[in-house]
Design an enzyme around this catalytic site. Structure first.
Site, short mmCIF file in Angstrom:
data_model
loop_
_atom_site.label_atom_id
_atom_site.label_comp_id
_atom_site.label_asym_id
_atom_site.label_seq_id
_atom_site.Cartn_x
_atom_site.Cartn_y
_atom_site.Cartn_z
N ASN A 157 6.07 14.85 -31.17
CA ASN A 157 4.95 14.42 -32.27
C ASN A 157 5.85 13.72 -33.35
O ASN A 157 5.04 13.06 -34.23
CB ASN A 157 4.17 15.48 -32.64
CG ASN A 157 3.35 15.98 -31.47
OD1 ASN A 157 3.57 15.67 -30.42
ND2 ASN A 157 2.48 16.70 -31.94
N TYR A 172 11.02 17.18 -32.31
CA TYR A 172 9.88 17.43 -31.54
C TYR A 172 9.02 16.32 -31.28
O TYR A 172 9.27 15.35 -32.09
CB TYR A 172 8.96 18.73 -32.02
CG TYR A 172 9.69 20.33 -32.10
CD1 TYR A 172 9.51 20.88 -30.90
CD2 TYR A 172 10.44 20.46 -33.08
CE1 TYR A 172 10.22 22.06 -30.68
CE2 TYR A 172 11.12 21.77 -33.02
CZ TYR A 172 11.00 22.61 -31.81
OH TYR A 172 11.64 23.83 -31.49
N ASN A 178 1.76 11.41 -27.61
CA ASN A 178 1.87 11.49 -29.36
C ASN A 178 3.23 11.16 -29.62
O ASN A 178 3.47 10.76 -31.09
CB ASN A 178 1.73 12.98 -29.60
CG ASN A 178 0.24 13.30 -29.68
OD1 ASN A 178 -0.51 12.30 -29.84
ND2 ASN A 178 0.06 14.48 -29.34
N HIS A 231 7.14 17.25 -20.17
CA HIS A 231 7.26 16.40 -21.37
C HIS A 231 8.79 16.07 -21.54
O HIS A 231 8.91 15.23 -22.47
CB HIS A 231 6.70 17.03 -22.50
CG HIS A 231 5.71 16.48 -23.31
ND1 HIS A 231 5.37 15.12 -22.97
CD2 HIS A 231 5.21 16.65 -24.55
CE1 HIS A 231 4.20 14.81 -24.22
NE2 HIS A 231 4.48 15.69 -24.98
N TYR A 234 11.94 24.58 -23.51
CA TYR A 234 11.23 22.96 -23.05
C TYR A 234 12.24 22.37 -22.00
O TYR A 234 11.56 21.37 -21.58
CB TYR A 234 10.92 22.17 -24.28
CG TYR A 234 9.74 22.82 -25.28
CD1 TYR A 234 8.63 22.92 -24.89
CD2 TYR A 234 10.36 23.15 -26.56
CE1 TYR A 234 7.69 23.74 -25.91
CE2 TYR A 234 9.32 23.80 -27.39
CZ TYR A 234 8.09 23.92 -26.91
OH TYR A 234 7.10 24.50 -27.99
#
Length: 196
Positions: free
Chosen positions: A66, A64, A113, A19, A14
């Site tokens: 969320n 993460y 989120n 994000h 990532y």
């Protein structure tokens, strides 16, 4: 004391994605002020240092995206900071042009989120945040695919300028408060005049 949290997803796959703009801002800030963000605390990588005469904790939750709120709540409770004044969350926003900033004292999650989970964990929408534009999702793209995608070389250059701007905004918040930063950075960039 200020807790400055950048949102993103852990693991190398990532790194550098849209994000992870929050992580990238923390990295630029940490480099500038020589703060090592490498201690494990409250399910995050964190580091303590001084910026503009203020003691700060820089944090990159490793839960993460969320579940970011679980980590943020841990910091707020442990250090007993006032969420509405001494917490600052930096994250990506697909409704803003690349590198554009929007600074807010409070607000809804707006479909993000990570912010949704922070609001749920803190029990309030009242905490300062800096949104860093990553550009609007192209038509026909899945939103998750878009935000987990990487920037092109040209986009990385624009985002690098945006991250520097976010660092300047953080410095201004620490110096003069969030209203000064909102007045400075929430204006829409004027389009460059076309050459005749």
């Amino acid at each position: 004391m200020f807790i400055i949290v950048g949102l993103g997803n852990p693991t190398l796959q990532y790194a550098g994605t849209r994000h992870n703009a929050g992580f990238d801002v923390i990295d630029v800030l940490a480099d500038k002020y020589n703060i090592a963000v490498d201690s494990r605390k409250n399910r995050a990588f964190a580091g303590m240092g001084m910026i503009k005469g203020q003691k700060v904790i820089l944090a990159k939750p490793q839960t993460y995206m969320n579940l970011s709120g679980e980590s943020v709540r841990g910091f707020v409770e442990y250090y007993k900071v006032m969420k509405e004044d001494e917490l600052l969350v930096v994250y990506d926003d697909v409704s803003l042009d690349m590198g554009q900033l929007r600074i807010r004292k409070k607000g809804s999650a707006g479909g993000h989120n990570g912010i949704k989970n922070i609001i749920a964990n803190l029990g309030t929408e009242v905490f300062p945040r800096i949104k860093v534009g990553v550009g609007e999702k192209p038509k026909g793209y899945d939103l998750a695919d878009y935000v987990l995608g990487h920037f092109s070389k040209a986009e990385r250059k624009v985002m690098a300028e945006g991250y520097e701007k976010a660092v300047s905004a953080i410095e201004l918040i620490l110096d003069d408060g969030i209203v000064a930063a909102m007045n400075m950075y929430n204006r829409k960039a004027k389009p460059k005049p076309k050459e005749a």
